[in-house]
Design an enzyme around this catalytic site. Structure first.
Site, PDB file in Angstrom:
ATOM      1  N   HIS A  20       1.088  -1.113   0.285  1.00  0.00           N
ATOM      2  CA  HIS A  20       0.040   0.047   0.035  1.00  0.00           C
ATOM      3  C   HIS A  20       1.255   1.038  -0.272  1.00  0.00           C
ATOM      4  O   HIS A  20       0.145   2.237   0.285  1.00  0.00           O
ATOM      5  CB  HIS A  20      -1.266  -0.151   1.335  1.00  0.00           C
ATOM      6  CG  HIS A  20      -2.033  -0.952   1.044  1.00  0.00           C
ATOM      7  ND1 HIS A  20      -3.565  -0.428   0.086  1.00  0.00           N
ATOM      8  CD2 HIS A  20      -2.444  -2.271   1.441  1.00  0.00           C
ATOM      9  CE1 HIS A  20      -4.241  -1.861   0.047  1.00  0.00           C
ATOM     10  NE2 HIS A  20      -3.380  -2.662   0.778  1.00  0.00           N
ATOM     11  N   THR A  21       2.139   0.493  -0.473  1.00  0.00           N
ATOM     12  CA  THR A  21       2.933   2.194   0.072  1.00  0.00           C
ATOM     13  C   THR A  21       3.332   3.248  -2.021  1.00  0.00           C
ATOM     14  O   THR A  21       3.543   3.861  -1.468  1.00  0.00           O
ATOM     15  CB  THR A  21       4.437   2.649  -0.664  1.00  0.00           C
ATOM     16  OG1 THR A  21       4.562   0.939  -0.835  1.00  0.00           O
ATOM     17  CG2 THR A  21       4.382   1.649   1.616  1.00  0.00           C
ATOM     18  N   GLY A 108      -7.334 -13.601  -7.353  1.00  0.00           N
ATOM     19  CA  GLY A 108      -8.487 -12.996  -5.779  1.00  0.00           C
ATOM     20  C   GLY A 108      -6.855 -13.748  -5.348  1.00  0.00           C
ATOM     21  O   GLY A 108      -7.413 -13.571  -3.737  1.00  0.00           O
ATOM     22  N   GLY A 110      -3.519 -12.324  -4.769  1.00  0.00           N
ATOM     23  CA  GLY A 110      -3.152 -10.983  -4.501  1.00  0.00           C
ATOM     24  C   GLY A 110      -1.620 -11.224  -5.025  1.00  0.00           C
ATOM     25  O   GLY A 110      -1.167 -10.429  -4.869  1.00  0.00           O
ATOM     26  N   SER A 113      -3.267 -11.366 -10.744  1.00  0.00           N
ATOM     27  CA  SER A 113      -3.774 -11.604 -12.156  1.00  0.00           C
ATOM     28  C   SER A 113      -4.928 -10.576 -12.754  1.00  0.00           C
ATOM     29  O   SER A 113      -4.538 -10.483 -14.268  1.00  0.00           O
ATOM     30  CB  SER A 113      -5.093 -12.748 -11.661  1.00  0.00           C
ATOM     31  OG  SER A 113      -6.242 -12.295 -11.432  1.00  0.00           O
ATOM     32  N   ASP A 158       2.011  -3.440  -9.627  1.00  0.00           N
ATOM     33  CA  ASP A 158       1.834  -4.312 -10.656  1.00  0.00           C
ATOM     34  C   ASP A 158       1.623  -4.412 -11.527  1.00  0.00           C
ATOM     35  O   ASP A 158       2.757  -5.198 -12.335  1.00  0.00           O
ATOM     36  CB  ASP A 158      -0.189  -4.819  -9.962  1.00  0.00           C
ATOM     37  CG  ASP A 158      -0.803  -4.810  -8.746  1.00  0.00           C
ATOM     38  OD1 ASP A 158       0.478  -4.692  -8.195  1.00  0.00           O
ATOM     39  OD2 ASP A 158      -1.632  -4.850  -8.048  1.00  0.00           O
TER      40      ASP A 158
HETATM   41  C1  GLA Z   1      -3.102  -4.218  -5.464  1.00  0.00           C
HETATM   42  C2  GLA Z   1      -2.791  -2.668  -6.033  1.00  0.00           C
HETATM   43  C3  GLA Z   1      -1.427  -2.229  -6.055  1.00  0.00           C
HETATM   44  C4  GLA Z   1      -1.516  -2.076  -4.509  1.00  0.00           C
HETATM   45  C5  GLA Z   1      -1.290  -2.975  -3.478  1.00  0.00           C
HETATM   46  C6  GLA Z   1      -1.399  -3.146  -1.569  1.00  0.00           C
HETATM   47  O1  GLA Z   1      -2.510  -5.237  -5.513  1.00  0.00           O
HETATM   48  O2  GLA Z   1      -3.506  -2.843  -7.380  1.00  0.00           O
HETATM   49  O3  GLA Z   1      -1.258  -1.687  -6.615  1.00  0.00           O
HETATM   50  O4  GLA Z   1      -1.511  -1.131  -4.168  1.00  0.00           O
HETATM   51  O5  GLA Z   1      -2.848  -3.587  -3.634  1.00  0.00           O
HETATM   52  O6  GLA Z   1       0.561  -3.116  -1.996  1.00  0.00           O
END
Ligand code: GLA
Length: 371
Positions: A20-21, A108, A110, A113, A158
């Site tokens: 979440h950074t 789903g 993490g 996908s 991502d």
């Molecule tokens: C999801 C979002 C990313 C990132 C993560 C948390 O994967 O798509 O941009 O914020 O959550 O780190």
């Protein structure tokens, strides 16, 4: 060949640390993996405006007209329409095409996908229509597809990892400058093990945007003392301590997570380079604790799995990975213990939650490309 078929692919990602950074202009340490989305694309006529999709994994088809399309429902269709719309917005001349898509990034989980799907299509269309966009433009287009068509105001981690990943390397990415550096991931007697809770992150989209708002609130408050601060990335732990008293409780906790997590990413990169895997593991545990307590994006299944590793001396660290509210934990585990541990963890997890646990060993592979 007159009308060639283009095959493009883009992988999912792991993230060692830095959660979440990214949308706070901070640091992340992701890598692209051996699970990917693959698209096969072919033009379907120079005057055609119809885009036809076959999603092989879910056995669904979808079609839209380039002259008129907008977000619908909540499925995979929005990711692909979003990518097309963003490439058009950049000036890309796209005519009708047929597309078959499939992939093996667990949905789903993490492992992103969605970024894999977006980036495979962006890279594929760039090639098919000779659009000439650079990698960073494709990355941005894929990210914006998610903002505008899916409604999640995600950061850039991502899509960046999916396109820029390199075999056996993690990347330290500065989400403010987009400067990045590769570091080899050689854990010697240890390896990465992902444990999928099989809890789908239903809360993720609304809570995700809420977290973003809370962080923005934190920035606003910090600016009252520090004019130069434009994102939480600009706050040090010391600066935060000067302004945290002015913040509502939730905003304060969210800011504490981001500011300390940015420091942990830097420290973890140093530990990785120094091959101090014990330190790396500690930082990974700290990250989970911060995500659980301060950022509140974990869930009981993720917490349980992380807690379960703590008395195992062959596991150095574990934490939730990705957006949270479900998906996987990422663990650093001694290679020789992986099979025994999976059996143990699956049994206790089944007993506690009446759910299957799905383990994934991952290897780090190159980012997106065209075959
Ligand atoms: C999801 C979002 C990313 C990132 C993560 C948390 O994967 O798509 O941009 O914020 O959550 O780190």
């Amino acid at each position: 060949m007159e009308n060639p078929t283009i095959t493009a692919y883009a992988p999912g990602r792991i993230n060692i640390i830095g959660e979440h950074t990214d949308y706070n202009n901070g640091f992340v340490l992701p890598a692209s993996i051996d699970k990917k989305a693959v698209v096969q694309l072919k033009k379907n006529g120079k005057d055609s405006t119809i885009c036809h999709f076959v999603a092989k994994n879910v056995d669904e088809i979808f079609e839209f007209d380039l002259n008129e399309f907008e977000p619908i429902g909540g499925g995979w269709e929005n990711y692909i329409m979003g990518v097309v719309a963003e490439l058009q917005a950049l000036g890309g001349q796209i005519t009708g095409f047929d597309c078959e898509l499939e992939g093996d990034v667990p949905i789903g989980s993490g492992m992103s996908s969605s970024a894999a799907l977006e980036c495979s299509l962006a890279v594929g269309l760039n090639e098919l229509f000779d659009l000439g966009f650079e990698k960073w433009q494709l990355i941005k287009a894929a990210q914006m597809a998610e903002h505008h068509f899916v409604g999640i105001e995600c950061g850039i981690m991502d899509q960046f990892a999916s396109v820029m990943g390199k075999k056996n390397q993690v990347m330290l990415l500065d989400c403010k400058s987009l400067e990045f550096e590769y570091f080899p991931l050689d854990l010697e007697d240890y390896e990465l093990l992902l444990l999928n809770t099989n809890v789908s992150h239903a809360l993720a989209s609304s809570e995700y945007n809420t977290r973003k708002r809370e962080c923005e609130k934190g920035v606003e408050i910090a600016q009252q003392k520090y004019l130069e601060v434009t994102s939480l990335r600009d706050l040090t732990v010391e600066m935060l301590s000067e302004v945290i008293g002015e913040m509502p409780e939730k905003v304060a906790s969210r800011c504490r997570h981001i500011v300390t997590e940015n420091d942990r990413v830097q420290a973890a990169t140093k530990a990785l380079v120094a091959k101090d895997f014990a330190r790396l593991g500690e930082l990974i545990y700290e990250s989970h604790n911060s995500l659980q307590v301060d950022y509140e994006v974990s869930c009981k299944e993720l917490d349980f799995l992380v807690e379960y590793t703590k008395d195992k001396d062959y596991i150095l660290g574990g934490r939730m990975m990705g957006g949270g509210f479900g998906g996987c934990t990422i663990n650093i585990i001694q290679k020789t213990k992986v099979n025994d541990f999976i059996q143990l963890a699956a049994a206790v997890y089944q007993k506690e939650f009446n759910k299957d646990l799905t383990p994934h060993s991952v290897s780090l592979e190159n980012g997106a490309g065209v075959l």
